[in-house]
Motif scaffolding. Sequence first.
Motif, short mmCIF file in Angstrom:
data_model
loop_
_atom_site.label_atom_id
_atom_site.label_comp_id
_atom_site.label_asym_id
_atom_site.label_seq_id
_atom_site.Cartn_x
_atom_site.Cartn_y
_atom_site.Cartn_z
N GLY A 135 10.74 5.72 -8.78
CA GLY A 135 10.96 6.65 -7.67
C GLY A 135 9.80 6.71 -6.67
N ASP A 136 8.60 6.25 -7.06
CA ASP A 136 7.49 6.23 -6.09
C ASP A 136 7.74 5.18 -5.02
OD1 ASP A 136 6.08 8.15 -7.46
OD2 ASP A 136 4.82 6.71 -8.58
N ARG A 137 7.35 5.48 -3.79
CA ARG A 137 7.55 4.51 -2.71
C ARG A 137 6.34 3.59 -2.54
NH1 ARG A 137 9.31 9.09 -3.36
NH2 ARG A 137 8.24 10.05 -1.60
N VAL A 138 6.65 2.31 -2.32
CA VAL A 138 5.61 1.31 -2.12
C VAL A 138 5.86 0.62 -0.78
CG1 VAL A 138 4.65 -0.87 -2.99
CG2 VAL A 138 5.38 0.91 -4.61
N ALA A 139 4.84 0.62 0.08
CA ALA A 139 5.00 -0.08 1.36
C ALA A 139 4.49 -1.51 1.22
CB ALA A 139 4.22 0.65 2.45
N ILE A 140 5.19 -2.43 1.86
CA ILE A 140 4.82 -3.85 1.81
C ILE A 140 4.57 -4.32 3.24
CG2 ILE A 140 5.61 -6.16 1.15
CD1 ILE A 140 7.30 -4.81 -1.07
N TYR A 141 3.37 -4.80 3.47
CA TYR A 141 2.96 -5.18 4.84
C TYR A 141 2.31 -6.55 4.70
CZ TYR A 141 0.57 -4.22 9.40
OH TYR A 141 0.11 -4.22 10.70
N LEU A 142 3.15 -7.56 4.71
CA LEU A 142 2.70 -8.91 4.36
C LEU A 142 3.26 -9.94 5.32
CD1 LEU A 142 3.21 -9.00 0.46
CD2 LEU A 142 1.02 -9.30 1.65
N PRO A 143 2.59 -11.09 5.43
CA PRO A 143 3.21 -12.19 6.17
C PRO A 143 4.31 -12.85 5.33
CG PRO A 143 0.98 -12.80 5.43
CD PRO A 143 1.27 -11.43 4.90
N MET A 144 4.91 -13.89 5.83
CA MET A 144 6.02 -14.56 5.13
C MET A 144 5.48 -15.48 4.04
SD MET A 144 9.14 -13.89 6.22
CE MET A 144 10.10 -15.40 6.31
N ILE A 145 4.92 -14.88 3.03
CA ILE A 145 4.40 -15.65 1.90
C ILE A 145 5.18 -15.25 0.65
CG2 ILE A 145 2.08 -16.01 2.88
CD1 ILE A 145 1.08 -13.60 1.32
N THR A 163 9.35 -0.19 1.01
CA THR A 163 9.62 -0.16 2.44
C THR A 163 8.78 -1.26 3.04
OG1 THR A 163 9.79 1.17 4.42
CG2 THR A 163 7.93 1.68 3.00
N VAL A 164 9.46 -2.29 3.52
CA VAL A 164 8.74 -3.42 4.09
C VAL A 164 8.52 -3.14 5.57
CG1 VAL A 164 8.73 -5.92 4.47
CG2 VAL A 164 9.82 -4.98 2.41
N VAL A 165 7.28 -3.23 5.99
CA VAL A 165 6.95 -3.00 7.39
C VAL A 165 6.54 -4.35 7.98
CG1 VAL A 165 5.47 -1.74 9.01
CG2 VAL A 165 6.20 -0.65 6.86
N PHE A 166 7.18 -4.73 9.05
CA PHE A 166 6.93 -6.02 9.66
C PHE A 166 5.44 -6.20 9.97
CE2 PHE A 166 6.55 -8.22 13.85
CZ PHE A 166 6.56 -9.50 13.31
N GLY A 167 4.89 -7.36 9.59
CA GLY A 167 3.46 -7.62 9.74
C GLY A 167 2.96 -7.60 11.17
N CYS A 181 7.85 8.11 4.54
CA CYS A 181 8.41 7.96 3.18
C CYS A 181 7.36 8.29 2.12
CB CYS A 181 9.02 6.58 2.99
SG CYS A 181 7.85 5.26 2.88
N GLN A 182 6.20 8.80 2.55
CA GLN A 182 5.15 9.21 1.60
C GLN A 182 4.83 8.09 0.60
OE1 GLN A 182 3.83 12.90 1.39
NE2 GLN A 182 4.23 12.26 3.50
N ALA A 183 4.45 6.95 1.15
CA ALA A 183 4.16 5.79 0.29
C ALA A 183 2.89 6.02 -0.53
CB ALA A 183 4.02 4.54 1.14
N LYS A 184 2.97 5.64 -1.80
CA LYS A 184 1.84 5.86 -2.71
C LYS A 184 0.90 4.65 -2.69
CE LYS A 184 1.24 7.41 -7.51
NZ LYS A 184 2.00 7.82 -8.70
N VAL A 185 1.49 3.47 -2.58
CA VAL A 185 0.73 2.23 -2.63
C VAL A 185 1.17 1.35 -1.47
CG1 VAL A 185 0.50 0.07 -3.99
CG2 VAL A 185 0.30 2.30 -5.13
N VAL A 186 0.21 0.57 -0.94
CA VAL A 186 0.54 -0.42 0.09
C VAL A 186 0.17 -1.80 -0.45
CG1 VAL A 186 0.12 -1.23 2.45
CG2 VAL A 186 0.01 1.22 1.95
N ILE A 187 1.07 -2.76 -0.27
CA ILE A 187 0.75 -4.14 -0.64
C ILE A 187 0.58 -4.93 0.65
CG2 ILE A 187 1.48 -6.18 -1.94
CD1 ILE A 187 3.23 -4.37 -3.66
N THR A 188 -0.59 -5.55 0.82
CA THR A 188 -0.86 -6.27 2.07
C THR A 188 -1.64 -7.55 1.76
OG1 THR A 188 -1.71 -5.98 4.31
CG2 THR A 188 -3.01 -5.00 2.56
#
Length: 656
Positions: A135-145, A163-167, A181-188
């Motif tokens: 249930g925790d939200r994770v944002a993803i902010y990455l290139p096309m890898i 929630t993927v956010v366009f790079g 969305c109150q994201a807890k973690v961001v992956i970048t």
Amino acid sequence: MSEETLSNLLKEDRRFEPPPAIAENANLKADAYERAAADREAFWAEQAERLDWDTKWDRVLDWDDPPFAKWFVGGKLNASYNCVDRHVEAGRGDKVALHWVGEPVDDTRDITYAQLKDEVSRAANALTELGVGTGDRVAIYLPMIPEAVVAMLACARIGAPHTVVFGGFSADALASRLEDCQAKVVITSDGGYRRGAPSALKPAVDEARAKTASNGHTVEKVLVVRRTGQDVDWDDDVDVWWHDAVDGASADHTPEAFDSEHPLYVMYTSGTTGKPKGILHTTGGYLTGCSYTHWGVFDLKRDTDVYWCSADIGWVTGHSYMVYGPLANGATQVMYEGTPDSPERGRWWQIIQDYGVTIFYTAPTAIRSFMKQGREIPDKYDMSSLRILGSVGEPINPEAYVWYRHVIGGDRTPVVDTWWQTETGAIMISPLPGVTAGKPGSAMTPIPGVSAEVVDEEGTPVPNGSGGYLVLTEPWPSMLRTIWGDDERFRDTYWSRFSKQGYYFAGDGAKKDEDGDIWVLGRVDDVMNVSGHRLSTTEIESALVSHPKVAEAAVVGAKDEDTGQAVCAFVILRDEAGDGGEDIVKELRQHVRKEIGPIATPRQIMVVPELPKTRSGKIMRRLLRDVAEHREVGDVTTLADSSVMDLISSGIDSGK
Ligand code: 6R9
């Protein structure tokens, strides 16, 4: 909508029958329409059987509290298991899932389903270790890898909506999504490659994190993939390298089965106006929609096709037709990090040739830019492997459709013009490659299981040959469930316009031709009213693009004292047309007059070097309207390239 509308487009009489070889072996044949119409829910239940369910549903659809739908009620499944593990368990672990092609030439990786399973499992364990729970939200902010796909599937595996956010989005755009969305973690990542050079990503995350902190929201951890090796600022309390957290994690991870209605992801629509909307998709219905349409509309043959969707992962097309659809179906696909013209203009065609791509899915804006460069470039490559071409994102001009089919598809390939939206989750209206005789420019008919109509102001279906509003009249499994945190806005935006009938209002105008086939005209706010006549921007754009000197055109309605609105056109000329000659504007005005009629003659035509587009290729007409109405140009933060507006404005100011 008046009768004059679109008469130009509807003069189109070219037809392309399905090739016999595709028709005979098609996954979806004509009978599917009848079966779906006879019992829609049974048809969707049959499609849901394409997935592996941990617990089967006891009710197909709960529509007791519209517009809040529940599909496959009581069912439990894991989306990541369906996209990865089950293919390995079925003995296809050595099949390539991703032929990843990096932006730097020769930077490639082939990843099998077995490898993908291990990597997703490690990432899932790492996320759990970082404190991410169901249930925790994770944002993803990455290139096309590949890590972008791995991250999405790892989130799905542990039930953490991503929630993927366009790079290419700015720190501000990222911050507003993190907060919403109150994201807890961001992956970048440290950065990504664009046109041969590394460009930083991590600084935008740092900035966004600071911004959300000042508004009282804490991002707890930032997981950073090392892609370019560039220097990054580091906060030991928050930042964690992907290779430290993931590479050492266990590749054993048991996926938990989640409720069919468990949130899978939130995708913010690019939003040409207003605050972005967080579109919520849930698990069972969404995956059913993606898997079914990817299999049926692209006629996927799992063991022989090589599929490539050129969309960015930060767009809904990247979610449904690069991640969830193809992977649920066990497809082999290409994923490309870079731009079409780097290091040279034939890069895409080179990839199609190298990997023997058989199904290719892209956007009209890309097709038009290739048209502009001329066919000599694609003609250098052997693309005889292609058997089906797809288009998505905006109406495809008949000329672009025919060029795509002819030059890229060697006249063998059906073109599926697929209409859908972030909100619909999956393709709704499209030809079927083995059934439909395609008409250039028409999305044709709703696919089996989907029920669409074109209605007037009162919600009554319009007769053939007339235009109106595009609606979906029955719920479908991959429909959005709500706008994240805003049920009211969800009702208002999509369900209030035709609340009496209970129709979903898509926000698009459309027309039914004499055969009852659907032509999508674009957003309703892109429809102009000139002297009481409704004119579609698409119609005039298509007329302009049919002129041999024009590569691309965008039309907006600008306020006009005499006519209410006046037609203003922005055109890009083809390379070989040079500056178009002295009389170019006159020539084009006459051409539109001839093609559509005097009412459509543009008041103003501006020859420009570029058009302002969002990352998904949509022209931001709002900005062009600002130029046409001599206003200061508004917010440009969602543009793919924000310098474009300066180019346009300076060209116009200098009287070009
Ligand atoms: C998938 C996607 C949705 C809007 C939609 C419409 C336009 C998409 C189209 C099309 C005509 C097509 N659109 N596909 N118009 N023909 N084949 O694009 O999602 O970014 O949410 O945009 O795009 O206007 O309403 P999204």
